[in-house]
Design an enzyme around this catalytic site. Structure first.
Site, PDB file in Angstrom:
ATOM      1  N   GLY A   1       3.699  17.137 -30.796  1.00  0.00           N
ATOM      2  CA  GLY A   1       3.120  18.141 -29.904  1.00  0.00           C
ATOM      3  C   GLY A   1       2.015  17.645 -28.986  1.00  0.00           C
ATOM      4  O   GLY A   1       2.165  16.640 -28.289  1.00  0.00           O
ATOM      5  N   ILE A   2       0.898  18.353 -29.017  1.00  0.00           N
ATOM      6  CA  ILE A   2      -0.220  18.085 -28.112  1.00  0.00           C
ATOM      7  C   ILE A   2      -0.836  16.704 -28.380  1.00  0.00           C
ATOM      8  O   ILE A   2      -1.151  15.959 -27.461  1.00  0.00           O
ATOM      9  CB  ILE A   2      -1.283  19.193 -28.277  1.00  0.00           C
ATOM     10  CG1 ILE A   2      -0.672  20.559 -27.923  1.00  0.00           C
ATOM     11  CG2 ILE A   2      -2.500  18.925 -27.426  1.00  0.00           C
ATOM     12  CD1 ILE A   2      -1.523  21.765 -28.341  1.00  0.00           C
ATOM     13  N   GLY A   3      -0.977  16.358 -29.668  1.00  0.00           N
ATOM     14  CA  GLY A   3      -1.570  15.065 -30.028  1.00  0.00           C
ATOM     15  C   GLY A   3      -0.701  13.908 -29.549  1.00  0.00           C
ATOM     16  O   GLY A   3      -1.204  12.893 -29.073  1.00  0.00           O
TER      17      GLY A   3
ATOM     18  N   TYR B   1      -5.968  31.445 -39.746  1.00  0.00           N
ATOM     19  CA  TYR B   1      -5.951  30.530 -38.601  1.00  0.00           C
ATOM     20  C   TYR B   1      -7.175  30.759 -37.716  1.00  0.00           C
ATOM     21  O   TYR B   1      -7.871  29.817 -37.334  1.00  0.00           O
ATOM     22  CB  TYR B   1      -4.657  30.737 -37.806  1.00  0.00           C
ATOM     23  CG  TYR B   1      -4.494  29.779 -36.642  1.00  0.00           C
ATOM     24  CD1 TYR B   1      -4.154  28.440 -36.866  1.00  0.00           C
ATOM     25  CD2 TYR B   1      -4.667  30.204 -35.326  1.00  0.00           C
ATOM     26  CE1 TYR B   1      -3.991  27.566 -35.799  1.00  0.00           C
ATOM     27  CE2 TYR B   1      -4.512  29.330 -34.257  1.00  0.00           C
ATOM     28  CZ  TYR B   1      -4.166  28.005 -34.500  1.00  0.00           C
ATOM     29  OH  TYR B   1      -4.010  27.139 -33.445  1.00  0.00           O
TER      30      TYR B   1
ATOM     31  N   SER C   1      -8.854  26.937 -30.541  1.00  0.00           N
ATOM     32  CA  SER C   1      -7.849  27.866 -30.038  1.00  0.00           C
ATOM     33  C   SER C   1      -8.521  29.180 -29.668  1.00  0.00           C
ATOM     34  O   SER C   1      -9.564  29.533 -30.234  1.00  0.00           O
ATOM     35  CB  SER C   1      -6.801  28.122 -31.125  1.00  0.00           C
ATOM     36  OG  SER C   1      -6.050  29.280 -30.827  1.00  0.00           O
TER      37      SER C   1
ATOM     38  N   ASN D   1       1.396  12.330 -33.891  1.00  0.00           N
ATOM     39  CA  ASN D   1       2.840  12.097 -33.896  1.00  0.00           C
ATOM     40  C   ASN D   1       3.637  13.285 -33.378  1.00  0.00           C
ATOM     41  O   ASN D   1       4.854  13.255 -33.362  1.00  0.00           O
ATOM     42  CB  ASN D   1       3.321  11.766 -35.310  1.00  0.00           C
ATOM     43  CG  ASN D   1       3.185  12.961 -36.233  1.00  0.00           C
ATOM     44  OD1 ASN D   1       2.101  13.227 -36.749  1.00  0.00           O
ATOM     45  ND2 ASN D   1       4.250  13.716 -36.429  1.00  0.00           N
TER      46      ASN D   1
HETATM   47  N1  LIG Z   1       0.711  24.984 -29.682  1.00  0.00           N
HETATM   48  C1  LIG Z   1      -0.167  25.906 -29.331  1.00  0.00           C
HETATM   49  O1  LIG Z   1       0.177  26.895 -28.691  1.00  0.00           O
HETATM   50  C2  LIG Z   1      -1.610  25.760 -29.728  1.00  0.00           C
HETATM   51  C3  LIG Z   1      -2.534  26.711 -29.253  1.00  0.00           C
HETATM   52  C4  LIG Z   1      -3.868  26.576 -29.599  1.00  0.00           C
HETATM   53  C5  LIG Z   1      -4.270  25.532 -30.416  1.00  0.00           C
HETATM   54  N2  LIG Z   1      -3.369  24.626 -30.884  1.00  0.00           N
HETATM   55  C6  LIG Z   1      -3.844  23.544 -31.753  1.00  0.00           C
HETATM   56  O2  LIG Z   1      -3.413  22.295 -31.263  1.00  0.00           O
HETATM   57  C7  LIG Z   1      -3.344  21.367 -32.335  1.00  0.00           C
HETATM   58  C8  LIG Z   1      -2.026  20.593 -32.246  1.00  0.00           C
HETATM   59  O3  LIG Z   1      -0.970  21.487 -32.476  1.00  0.00           O
HETATM   60  P1  LIG Z   1       0.483  21.333 -31.860  1.00  0.00           P
HETATM   61  O4  LIG Z   1       0.782  22.593 -31.182  1.00  0.00           O
HETATM   62  O5  LIG Z   1       0.607  20.046 -31.144  1.00  0.00           O
HETATM   63  O6  LIG Z   1       1.352  21.350 -33.222  1.00  0.00           O
HETATM   64  P2  LIG Z   1       2.309  20.295 -33.928  1.00  0.00           P
HETATM   65  O7  LIG Z   1       3.234  19.684 -32.945  1.00  0.00           O
HETATM   66  O8  LIG Z   1       2.848  20.981 -35.116  1.00  0.00           O
HETATM   67  O9  LIG Z   1       1.280  19.159 -34.367  1.00  0.00           O
HETATM   68  C9  LIG Z   1       0.431  19.350 -35.455  1.00  0.00           C
HETATM   69  C10 LIG Z   1       0.146  17.985 -36.047  1.00  0.00           C
HETATM   70  O10 LIG Z   1      -0.706  18.164 -37.184  1.00  0.00           O
HETATM   71  C11 LIG Z   1      -0.170  17.398 -38.242  1.00  0.00           C
HETATM   72  N3  LIG Z   1      -0.591  17.897 -39.544  1.00  0.00           N
HETATM   73  C12 LIG Z   1      -0.347  19.099 -40.089  1.00  0.00           C
HETATM   74  N4  LIG Z   1      -0.845  19.160 -41.343  1.00  0.00           N
HETATM   75  C13 LIG Z   1      -1.432  17.955 -41.572  1.00  0.00           C
HETATM   76  C14 LIG Z   1      -2.093  17.377 -42.681  1.00  0.00           C
HETATM   77  N5  LIG Z   1      -2.272  18.038 -43.826  1.00  0.00           N
HETATM   78  N6  LIG Z   1      -2.565  16.118 -42.561  1.00  0.00           N
HETATM   79  C15 LIG Z   1      -2.383  15.420 -41.438  1.00  0.00           C
HETATM   80  N7  LIG Z   1      -1.749  15.904 -40.367  1.00  0.00           N
HETATM   81  C16 LIG Z   1      -1.273  17.157 -40.436  1.00  0.00           C
HETATM   82  C17 LIG Z   1       1.330  17.507 -38.059  1.00  0.00           C
HETATM   83  O11 LIG Z   1       1.991  16.527 -38.815  1.00  0.00           O
HETATM   84  P3  LIG Z   1       3.587  16.640 -39.093  1.00  0.00           P
HETATM   85  O12 LIG Z   1       4.267  16.218 -37.844  1.00  0.00           O
HETATM   86  O13 LIG Z   1       3.786  15.725 -40.245  1.00  0.00           O
HETATM   87  O14 LIG Z   1       3.830  18.085 -39.437  1.00  0.00           O
HETATM   88  C18 LIG Z   1       1.418  17.294 -36.558  1.00  0.00           C
HETATM   89  O15 LIG Z   1       1.316  15.936 -36.246  1.00  0.00           O
HETATM   90  C19 LIG Z   1      -3.491  22.190 -33.614  1.00  0.00           C
HETATM   91  O16 LIG Z   1      -4.805  22.031 -34.096  1.00  0.00           O
HETATM   92  C20 LIG Z   1      -3.281  23.604 -33.144  1.00  0.00           C
HETATM   93  O17 LIG Z   1      -3.940  24.547 -33.949  1.00  0.00           O
HETATM   94  C21 LIG Z   1      -2.044  24.731 -30.549  1.00  0.00           C
END
Ligand SMILES: NC(=O)c1ccc[n+]([C@@H]2O[C@H](COP(=O)([O-])OP(=O)(O)OC[C@H]3O[C@@H](n4cnc5c(N)ncnc54)[C@H](OP(=O)(O)O)[C@@H]3O)[C@@H](O)[C@H]2O)c1
Ligand SMILES: *[C@@H]1O[C@H](CO)[C@@H](O)[C@H](O)[C@H]1NC(C)=O
Ligand SMILES: *[C@@H]1O[C@H](CO)[C@@H](O)[C@H](O)[C@H]1NC(C)=O
Ligand SMILES: *[C@@H]1O[C@H](CO)[C@@H](O)[C@H](O)[C@H]1NC(C)=O
Length: 322
Positions: free
Chosen positions: A42-44, A197, A169, A40
């Protein structure tokens, strides 16, 4: 005149450089079910849009089903000729009971699934323990996906081809074996948010490696991906970026060096679609890449898998599933 052309060319080159790899696979996903945790945001969420364009049926596994519902509506509105279906289901990785419920529900509704994308994650989360008693970053980013994956293996095994994509990451490089064992064994002690992390992501890559080995004679490929540095709400707990003033100062640089979610999901997409059947690998910018020496160490991967099992074994039975 010449100078401005030069500056323009350099700026264009830099933006292209930091945008990273683009997935060029043309494979379709019609009639295949893809489960995305954290689909829902960011990346997902960006990934959900891209696989909808390829006809996939999508399960958005969200802790906030209202946000998931919004993503579903946006996809249905913007993806033309979409023939798949989107299901929004509740999943809270901080609750093992919720993971079990979610898995049981999928088993009762689907005969098979093609892919599980473990994308949900938190960064720099204030330190606390989950209701299951684990450090929150470790459970959300690692223990939760570990348990979920094992619970969904029977459904993945029923698909002719199946894939697991674990979103890791580059932060996995910043921690050592001591940190790994300390955070895993002593849930309330860690040196910093960065360590928590980094450990969670190192753990996820080690898991990817060991699981790939256990599944080597099956239909399931399992790989880890590094999405790169991506502008998303994940930085909400990170003061240097959650503070609007500090963010504004960095904006001119971030707009160049940080990917947008569409760019950030390319390597996930690649791991889902590539015809290369490598397994247990680490992808970066849509190419096979090498993780840190610790993350690439078979012995550590196997020992750490056993350590994790000791901690969470009571929540599932691996004998019948692996
Ligand atoms: N952004 C970067 O620069 C970056 C870099 C390296 C790796 N990553 C990895 O990429 C992945 C996606 O991150 P993103 O950047 O797209 O961040 P994001 O937009 O914050 O998305 C994170 C997602 O995880 C969900 N989430 C968090 N806690 C949860 C829980 N307890 N149960 C179920 N869902 C949960 C969030 O739900 P809510 O919307 O309800 O909070 C949100 O949908 C993560 O694993 C992150 O570590 C990101
Ligand atoms: C959607 O389907 C219609 C009718 O089959 C076709 O004309 C149109 O090009 C398709 N659009 C896209 C974006 O594929
Ligand atoms: C799990 O499912 C049961 C039965 O449907 C329900 O009573 C319970 O509240 C659910 N627990 C969680 C954490 O979702
Ligand atoms: C997958 O890609 C790697 C690196 O490009 C290559 O060495 C390997 O042979 C490929 N594997 C298959 C099965 O194509």
């Amino acid at each position: 005149m010449r100078a401005s052309i030069l500056i323009g060319a350099v700026a264009y080159g830099l933006i292209k450089y930091f945008a990273g790899g683009v997935c060029r696979c043309s494979t379709r996903l019609d009639d295949l079910v893809v489960v995305i945790t954290g689909g829902n945001s960011g990346i997902g969420e960006a990934l959900a849009f891209e696989i909808a364009k390829k006809g996939a049926t999508i399960v958005l596994a969200c802790r906030n089903v209202e946000k998931g519902g919004n993503t579903k509506l946006e996809i249905l509105k913007s993806v033309k000729n979409y023939t798949g279906k989107i299901y929004v289901k509740h999943l809270d990785l901080c609750s093992i009971q919720s993971i079990v419920n979610f898995s049981e529900q999928l088993k009762s509704e689907f005969n098979e699934i093609f892919a599980l994308v473990n994308c949900a994650g938190v960064f720099y989360h204030p330190q606390s323990l989950t209701q299951d008693g684990f450090e929150i970053t470790l459970q959300t980013n690692y223990l939760g996906p570990f348990i979920l994956t094992h619970h969904l293996l029977p459904l993945l095994q029923k698909s002719v081809h199946a894939r697991i994509v674990n979103v890791a990451s580059e932060a996995h490089r910043n921690v050592n074996v001591y940190d790994l064992k300390a955070v895993t064994q002593c849930q309330s002690e860690f040196r910093s948010h960065f360590v928590a992390y980094g450990v969670s992501k190192l753990a996820l890559i080690l898991f990817t490696k060991e699981l790939a080995k256990k599944l080597s004679n099956t239909n399931i490929l399992v790989n880890a991906v590094n999405p790169g540095n991506v502008e998303t709400p994940i930085y909400r707990y990170f003061p240097p970026l959650s503070n609007p003033w500090l963010y504004a100062l960095q904006w001119p640089i971030r707009i160049v060096v940080v990917k947008n979610p569409f760019q950030g999901c390319q390597t996930l997409l690649h791991a889902l679609l590539t015809s290369n059947r490598s397994t247990g690998q680490y992808y970066s910018d849509c190419k096979l890449s090498l993780p840190s020496p610790i993350a690439g160490n078979d012995k550590i991967a196997s020992e750490y898998y056993d350590l994790t099992l000791q901690i969470v074994a009571k929540y599932f039975n691996t004998e019948s599933e692996c």
